[in-house]
Design a protein around this motif. Structure first.
Motif, PDB file in Angstrom:
ATOM      1  N   ASP A 117       0.837  -1.202   0.000  1.00 19.89           N
ATOM      2  CA  ASP A 117       0.000   0.000   0.000  1.00 19.89           C
ATOM      3  C   ASP A 117       0.868   1.247   0.000  1.00 19.89           C
TER       4      ASP A 117
ATOM      5  N   TYR B 282      -6.244   1.390   8.563  1.00 26.24           N
ATOM      6  CA  TYR B 282      -5.092   1.209   7.681  1.00 26.24           C
ATOM      7  C   TYR B 282      -3.898   1.961   8.257  1.00 26.24           C
TER       8      TYR B 282
ATOM      9  N   VAL C 105     -11.429   2.064   9.871  1.00 25.83           N
ATOM     10  CA  VAL C 105     -12.374   1.673   8.823  1.00 25.83           C
ATOM     11  C   VAL C 105     -13.442   0.758   9.418  1.00 25.83           C
TER      12      VAL C 105
ATOM     13  N   SER D 160     -20.615   2.157  -0.884  1.00 24.97           N
ATOM     14  CA  SER D 160     -19.190   1.936  -1.144  1.00 24.97           C
ATOM     15  C   SER D 160     -18.384   2.792  -0.168  1.00 24.97           C
ATOM     16  N   GLY D 161     -17.273   2.211   0.277  1.00 30.21           N
ATOM     17  CA  GLY D 161     -16.464   2.875   1.291  1.00 30.21           C
ATOM     18  C   GLY D 161     -16.884   2.544   2.714  1.00 30.21           C
ATOM     19  N   ALA D 162     -17.909   1.673   2.863  1.00 30.21           N
ATOM     20  CA  ALA D 162     -18.407   1.351   4.204  1.00 30.21           C
ATOM     21  C   ALA D 162     -17.440   0.431   4.951  1.00 30.21           C
ATOM     22  N   GLY D 163     -16.570  -0.287   4.214  1.00 29.92           N
ATOM     23  CA  GLY D 163     -15.600  -1.168   4.871  1.00 29.92           C
ATOM     24  C   GLY D 163     -15.828  -2.641   4.575  1.00 29.92           C
ATOM     25  N   LYS D 164     -16.648  -2.930   3.559  1.00 36.45           N
ATOM     26  CA  LYS D 164     -16.984  -4.335   3.267  1.00 36.45           C
ATOM     27  C   LYS D 164     -15.759  -5.135   2.834  1.00 36.45           C
ATOM     28  N   SER D 165     -15.028  -4.589   1.856  1.00 34.78           N
ATOM     29  CA  SER D 165     -13.851  -5.329   1.363  1.00 34.78           C
ATOM     30  C   SER D 165     -12.793  -5.435   2.441  1.00 34.78           C
ATOM     31  N   THR D 166     -12.680  -4.395   3.243  1.00 34.81           N
ATOM     32  CA  THR D 166     -11.695  -4.426   4.319  1.00 34.81           C
ATOM     33  C   THR D 166     -12.025  -5.568   5.285  1.00 34.81           C
TER      34      THR D 166
ATOM     35  N   TYR E  28      -4.397  -8.260   6.293  1.00 34.43           N
ATOM     36  CA  TYR E  28      -4.029  -7.321   7.344  1.00 34.43           C
ATOM     37  C   TYR E  28      -4.446  -7.957   8.666  1.00 34.43           C
TER      38      TYR E  28
HETATM   39  P1  ADP Z   1     -16.180  -1.054   0.541  1.00 37.66           P
HETATM   40  O1  ADP Z   1     -15.681  -2.414   0.204  1.00 37.66           O
HETATM   41  O2  ADP Z   1     -17.313  -1.080   1.486  1.00 37.66           O
HETATM   42  O3  ADP Z   1     -16.476  -0.207  -0.650  1.00 37.66           O
HETATM   43  P2  ADP Z   1     -13.507  -0.653   1.534  1.00 37.66           P
HETATM   44  O4  ADP Z   1     -13.346  -1.656   2.594  1.00 37.66           O
HETATM   45  O5  ADP Z   1     -12.891  -0.921   0.205  1.00 37.66           O
HETATM   46  O6  ADP Z   1     -15.049  -0.284   1.353  1.00 37.66           O
HETATM   47  O7  ADP Z   1     -12.898   0.734   2.032  1.00 37.66           O
HETATM   48  C1  ADP Z   1     -13.236   1.268   3.274  1.00 37.66           C
HETATM   49  C2  ADP Z   1     -12.398   2.519   3.525  1.00 37.66           C
HETATM   50  O8  ADP Z   1     -11.044   2.157   3.673  1.00 37.66           O
HETATM   51  C3  ADP Z   1     -12.467   3.525   2.409  1.00 37.66           C
HETATM   52  O9  ADP Z   1     -12.611   4.800   3.015  1.00 37.66           O
HETATM   53  C4  ADP Z   1     -11.144   3.428   1.707  1.00 37.66           C
HETATM   54  O10 ADP Z   1     -10.731   4.686   1.269  1.00 37.66           O
HETATM   55  C5  ADP Z   1     -10.231   2.913   2.798  1.00 37.66           C
HETATM   56  N1  ADP Z   1      -9.212   2.013   2.228  1.00 37.66           N
HETATM   57  C6  ADP Z   1      -9.430   0.899   1.491  1.00 37.66           C
HETATM   58  N2  ADP Z   1      -8.290   0.264   1.174  1.00 37.66           N
HETATM   59  C7  ADP Z   1      -7.291   1.013   1.724  1.00 37.66           C
HETATM   60  C8  ADP Z   1      -5.861   0.888   1.753  1.00 37.66           C
HETATM   61  N3  ADP Z   1      -5.222  -0.127   1.162  1.00 37.66           N
HETATM   62  N4  ADP Z   1      -5.162   1.830   2.424  1.00 37.66           N
HETATM   63  C9  ADP Z   1      -5.793   2.857   3.032  1.00 37.66           C
HETATM   64  N5  ADP Z   1      -7.113   3.014   3.041  1.00 37.66           N
HETATM   65  C10 ADP Z   1      -7.882   2.122   2.407  1.00 37.66           C
END
Ligand code: ADP
Length: 583
Positions: free
Chosen positions: A106, A342, A349, A369-375, A384
């Protein structure tokens, strides 16, 4: 740092010593001719002894033959050693890059990392392969010549060697000037290669936005920075080395004046004066090289810093010493008050997630989108580690699991699946290289991919192009489902697996996914909520928190965010179908 660089020599120490002995022998032998010259001038010629002249000439020939032979052996051996060290260094670097966690990627650009393996290791090559051997030769030459000169005539030796300490001080100053330039240069190269990998990979975007000219301008700026930095180096270099040469020559002038008079007065023989002059001429070559060596040392230092910076980075996510490898996995996941931020951002997040997914259950995650689902999904294979709280798999903290064992039980199908530049079969068997053709075809059939694969010119042996560029989005997706099926994981993560494909492939993919889900704990993230109807449980995430939780029916009845999202999507698809009917 130097010790570390040379620690790479340790496994080959006997070869290193052999080549050192060869170097010593060669240097010594190659310094003998001026003493023969002195004998020719002072003994053979005055005595008119042809016999002695022939003997001395034959000795000279023998010296040249022997030193050539030694030089061939030594150059080969040392270059072989150097290349071996460099190959090992590149290997260590790549292996370490593979071990490093995602947080490292990252914060580092791909191009900068690539330039460290290709460029910086290469810069060290000239140091390890050429300069170190030259340094040994030069130091030895300077030492031996100094010894010969002092043994012959102390006052003349003092005059001849007087500029050497001044040159030494000059090179120390030079070093301080040149190191920052080299550092800047290596960074500028990394920056250029980052820029290249970014804009060449994104060439379609560049073209469709007509930005070719703009990108060429940006390239020119980066290219110019390399040029300017190089020129700064050239400026220093071009003044410094001739300056050094001049100092050396002045001492030679003094020797002519003083030594010449001594010969006239008869206190010095012509042969000795010639020998001293020949030695002095050979003395300042190596001194010059030593200063040049200083230059290469600084360039190596700038590169070695960049290489060791990677090697010194400790992976954030690593196996704990007491890691366990359970041989059976049920796929029971529990999140206990999980928080995550992060590395470089203060804002968390995920802000306290509590969640249970039983073996074989499917969890659907919904949210803007941006809610934290993928995280949230990325924490399960430990891309992580949680900042706070615990994630358990089968009642065992994920951080206690052996990392490879844990990941061997997890499959992921992502929105934009990454295929490698290889054949379809190689991509399918990526996680299971020993799968036989029957297993591969069975997986491809279940992934609804077999049919289109057979239509390709080379079937399973068709190359997919870089990142799978020769396949459509839906085809890539089905290959990635096949790849996950072959791996046969207990836990499956689907992150927007159907969102970038058309309706027809979506149906084929949905069918394939349904087959893939069976008997696995599944975490599915989807924008199209219809694909999540079958989920045993749904959660709605909003800015890192679970705001609603339940089955589809329960959440519809609760009349909250989920219901609103479903209604918006239904209305949208209704108006879309009205539109297409009107057409
Ligand atoms: P979703 O999947 O719900 O769209 P994400 O989990 O992708 O949301 O992202 C959640 C938040 O974490 C967002 O605000 C994004 O900007 C931030 N984010 C995602 N990936 C990274 C990363 N690798 N480094 C820093 N911030 C991140």
């Amino acid at each position: 740092m130097w010790r570390r660089l040379f620690s790479y020599l340790r496994p080959e120490w006997h070869w290193a010593i052999t080549s050192m002995i060869l170097t010593l022998a060669m240097t010594y032998i190659s310094l003998l001719p001026p003493t023969l010259m002195q004998k020719v001038l002072d003994e053979a010629i005055p005595k008119k002894s042809v016999d002695l002249l022939v003997k001395l000439s034959m000795a000279l020939l023998a010296i040249y033959l022997l030193s050539t032979l030694l030089s061939v052996l030594r150059t080969y051996l040392m270059s072989w050693l150097g290349q071996k060290i460099l190959a090992r260094m590149r290997m260590d670097l790549y292996a370490h890059l593979q071990r490093l966690s995602l947080s490292f990627y990252d914060s580092h650009r791909t191009g900068q990392l690539m330039s460290r393996i290709t460029g910086d290791v290469g810069t060290m090559e000239s140091f390890i392969v050429h300069s170190v051997q030259q340094l040994i030769v030069d130091l030895l030459t300077v030492g031996v010549i100094g010894y010969f000169l002092f043994r012959t005539d102390v006052p003349l030796a003092l005059i001849g060697l007087a500029p050497a300490p001044i040159m030494f001080l000059m090179s120390i100053k030079y070093k301080d000037l040149v190191l920052p330039i080299y550092r800047r240069l290596r960074y500028a190269w990394g920056d250029l290669s980052s820029f290249l990998s970014d804009t060449l990979a994104g060439v379609r975007v560049v073209k469709v936005f007509n930005q070719e000219g703009q990108e060429v301008d940006r390239f020119w700026k980066k290219n110019k920075r390399i040029f300017d930095t190089n020129m700064r180096h050239v400026f220093l270099w071009s003044a410094f080395f001739p300056g050094m040469g001049l100092l050396g020559s002045i001492s030679l002038v003094a020797i002519w004046l003083i030594g010449g008079r001594q010969v006239m007065e008869g206190t010095l023989s012509l042969g000795v004066l010639t020998m001293i002059t020949l030695y002095l001429q050979r003395f300042y070559g190596p001194v010059h090289n030593l200063a040049h060596f200083n230059d290469i040392v600084q360039s190596t230092k700038a590169s070695a810093e960049r290489v060791f910076e990677i090697l010194d980075t400790v992976p954030d996510v690593a196996n704990s010493p007491d890691a366990v490898k359970p041989n059976k996995v049920r796929g029971h996941l529990i999140f206990r008050n999980v928080k995550f931020a992060y590395q470089d951002s203060k804002e968390p997040v995920l802000k306290g997630i509590n969640l249970e997914i039983r073996p074989g259950e499917m969890l659907g995650i919904v949210g803007h989108s941006g809610a934290g689902k993928s995280t949230l999904a990325a924490l399960i294979p430990r891309f992580y580690d949680v900042t706070d709280g615990i994630i358990e798999l089968d009642r065992l903290d994920l951080r206690k699991w052996d990392l490879a064992t844990l990941r061997s039980h997890i499959g992921m199908v992502l929105q934009d699946p990454y295929l490698f530049h290889a054949t379809i079969k190689e991509n399918l068997t990526y996680g299971k290289p020993d799968a036989d053709m029957i297993q591969v075809m069975r997986a491809a059939k279940a992934a609804n991919a077999h049919q289109f694969i057979m239509d390709l010119p080379d079937g399973y042996d068709t190359y997919v192009g870089e990142r799978g560029i020769r396949l459509s989005g839906g085809q890539r997706q089905r290959i990635s489902i096949g790849r996950a099926l072959l791996k046969d994981p207990k836990i499956l993560i689907l992150d927007e697996a159907t969102s970038s494909v058309d309706s027809e492939s979506e149906y084929a993919i949905q069918q394939a996914l349904d087959r893939l889900l069976k008997g696995r704990t599944t975490i599915a993230i989807a924008h199209r909520l219809s694909t999540l109807r079958k989920a045993d449980k749904l959660i709605v995430l909003e800015s890192g928190q679970i705001v609603e939780e339940g089955t589809h029916e329960e959440l519809m009845a609760a009349n909250g965010t989920y219901r609103r999202l479903v209604e918006i999507q239904t209305r949208m698809s209704e108006s879309l179908s009205v539109l297409s009917e009107a057409r």
